[in-house]
Design a protein around this motif. Sequence first.
Motif, mmCIF file in Angstrom:
data_model
loop_
_atom_site.group_PDB
_atom_site.id
_atom_site.type_symbol
_atom_site.label_atom_id
_atom_site.label_comp_id
_atom_site.label_asym_id
_atom_site.label_seq_id
_atom_site.Cartn_x
_atom_site.Cartn_y
_atom_site.Cartn_z
ATOM 1 N N TRP A 166 55.846 90.587 54.685
ATOM 2 C CA TRP A 166 55.978 90.242 56.111
ATOM 3 C C TRP A 166 55.492 88.807 56.328
ATOM 4 C CZ3 TRP A 166 59.324 93.445 57.576
ATOM 5 C CH2 TRP A 166 59.292 94.755 57.119
ATOM 6 N N GLY A 167 55.949 87.951 55.510
ATOM 7 C CA GLY A 167 55.505 86.562 55.412
ATOM 8 C C GLY A 167 55.120 86.354 53.955
ATOM 9 N N PHE A 168 55.117 85.092 53.528
ATOM 10 C CA PHE A 168 54.702 84.816 52.146
ATOM 11 C C PHE A 168 53.186 84.700 52.136
ATOM 12 C CE2 PHE A 168 58.621 84.769 50.105
ATOM 13 C CZ PHE A 168 59.562 84.033 50.805
ATOM 14 N N ASP A 169 52.521 85.770 51.695
ATOM 15 C CA ASP A 169 51.075 85.831 51.855
ATOM 16 C C ASP A 169 50.282 85.272 50.681
ATOM 17 O OD1 ASP A 169 50.425 89.412 51.221
ATOM 18 O OD2 ASP A 169 51.695 87.953 50.160
ATOM 19 N N GLN A 220 58.882 80.031 59.910
ATOM 20 C CA GLN A 220 59.841 80.652 59.008
ATOM 21 C C GLN A 220 60.338 81.934 59.655
ATOM 22 O OE1 GLN A 220 58.162 83.062 56.069
ATOM 23 N NE2 GLN A 220 59.995 83.274 54.821
ATOM 24 N N PHE A 267 56.272 88.016 49.039
ATOM 25 C CA PHE A 267 56.666 88.305 50.406
ATOM 26 C C PHE A 267 56.076 89.637 50.854
ATOM 27 C CE2 PHE A 267 58.838 87.835 54.241
ATOM 28 C CZ PHE A 267 59.354 89.058 54.605
ATOM 29 N N LEU A 283 49.716 81.180 54.736
ATOM 30 C CA LEU A 283 50.233 82.013 55.826
ATOM 31 C C LEU A 283 49.180 82.132 56.925
ATOM 32 C CD1 LEU A 283 52.435 83.982 56.929
ATOM 33 C CD2 LEU A 283 51.230 85.807 55.689
ATOM 34 N N TRP A 303 63.732 77.428 51.572
ATOM 35 C CA TRP A 303 63.802 78.731 50.926
ATOM 36 C C TRP A 303 65.002 78.768 50.001
ATOM 37 C CZ3 TRP A 303 67.356 82.890 51.315
ATOM 38 C CH2 TRP A 303 66.914 84.067 50.701
ATOM 39 N N TYR A 340 53.029 78.800 58.903
ATOM 40 C CA TYR A 340 52.260 78.368 57.731
ATOM 41 C C TYR A 340 51.605 77.026 58.013
ATOM 42 C CZ TYR A 340 55.172 81.830 55.397
ATOM 43 O OH TYR A 340 55.813 82.996 55.056
ATOM 44 N N LEU A 386 59.667 72.438 53.520
ATOM 45 C CA LEU A 386 59.882 73.616 52.683
ATOM 46 C C LEU A 386 61.319 74.115 52.812
ATOM 47 C CD1 LEU A 386 56.643 75.560 53.717
ATOM 48 C CD2 LEU A 386 56.940 73.995 51.771
ATOM 49 N N TRP A 415 50.719 82.493 47.307
ATOM 50 C CA TRP A 415 51.549 81.459 46.731
ATOM 51 C C TRP A 415 51.027 81.064 45.353
ATOM 52 C CZ3 TRP A 415 55.450 78.524 49.557
ATOM 53 C CH2 TRP A 415 55.679 79.002 50.856
ATOM 54 N N ALA A 422 57.127 83.800 61.008
ATOM 55 C CA ALA A 422 55.822 83.475 60.447
ATOM 56 C C ALA A 422 55.523 81.995 60.637
ATOM 57 C CB ALA A 422 55.786 83.828 58.960
ATOM 58 N N TYR A 452 52.179 86.231 61.065
ATOM 59 C CA TYR A 452 53.410 86.940 60.717
ATOM 60 C C TYR A 452 53.780 87.853 61.875
ATOM 61 C CZ TYR A 452 50.319 90.860 59.698
ATOM 62 O OH TYR A 452 49.385 91.850 59.810
ATOM 63 N N ILE A 501 65.173 85.002 46.641
ATOM 64 C CA ILE A 501 64.122 86.011 46.542
ATOM 65 C C ILE A 501 64.580 87.143 45.638
ATOM 66 C CG2 ILE A 501 64.879 87.359 48.556
ATOM 67 C CD1 ILE A 501 61.874 87.327 49.455
ATOM 68 N N PHE A 514 63.225 78.114 56.887
ATOM 69 C CA PHE A 514 62.043 77.417 57.379
ATOM 70 C C PHE A 514 62.474 76.371 58.402
ATOM 71 C CE2 PHE A 514 58.533 78.765 54.751
ATOM 72 C CZ PHE A 514 59.101 79.160 53.540
ATOM 73 N N VAL A 521 60.518 78.620 46.639
ATOM 74 C CA VAL A 521 60.593 77.621 47.707
ATOM 75 C C VAL A 521 60.565 76.229 47.086
ATOM 76 C CG1 VAL A 521 59.423 76.693 49.754
ATOM 77 C CG2 VAL A 521 59.452 79.166 49.346
ATOM 78 N N TYR A 555 62.364 85.576 58.918
ATOM 79 C CA TYR A 555 62.771 86.460 57.824
ATOM 80 C C TYR A 555 63.485 87.696 58.358
ATOM 81 C CZ TYR A 555 58.055 88.194 59.004
ATOM 82 O OH TYR A 555 56.924 88.645 59.664
#
Lengths: 116, 107
Positions: free
Chosen positions: A101-104, B90, A99, B47, A47, B37, A45, A106, B35, B50, A50, B98, A37, B92
């Motif tokens: 189910w979301g970027f959990d 965001q 990733f 996060l 993207w 953030y 942000l 970082w 999601a 989600y 990936i 985003f 990102v 996905y």
Amino acid sequence: EVQLVQSGAEVKKPGESLKISCKGSGYSFTSYWIGWVRQMPGKGLEWMGIIYPGDSDTRYSPSFQGQVTISADKSISTAYLQWSSLKASDTAMYYCARFNWGFDYWGQGTLVTVSS
Amino acid sequence: EIVLTQSPGTLSLSPGERATLSCRASQSVSSSYLAWYQQKPGQAPRLLIYGASSRATGIPDRFSGSGSGTDFTLTISRLEPEDFAVYYCQQYGSSHTFGQGTKLEIK
């Protein structure tokens, strides 16, 4: 404990190449996608792309396709983001993130400054 | 590419008040793959939500997400001083994108 540790800040000149890294630990590195990102100074942000380290399947945002290369070395649990020829407009903070189910999780971010 | 539009751009509220942030998609987000953030200055994003409505690990229950299709909402029921930050949505479900962010500032 899940951790993503990124390489340190870089100062480069336009036209130079660069490869920054993101090392994962505390989880099965090959089982989760890792995204990159961009955050330009004072901006939101974006993207970039990936990669799935298990088989190196890689997807790019249309905005970044052809501008950067994302790769991974699963033997050392590390993902990479590289440029072949930097521009001043590449100056930004770059984050990697897992990733799930979301970027959990970082990374702490790598600040790249491109200036002549 | 799905474009996410967040509103308002800036929201000025006081601690204790309720915050409602909106995220609208240019086309339907499949399976509510959306999601939220939170990002504070000098920090990586965190996060919060989600799957449009599921709270991430460790997120207080004053944060809630709702919506489906093209319209999604993040609600903070009672603002704490540490909630003032920038919030991003965001999607996905079709690649990743985003939103441009909503800044939540102290009034």
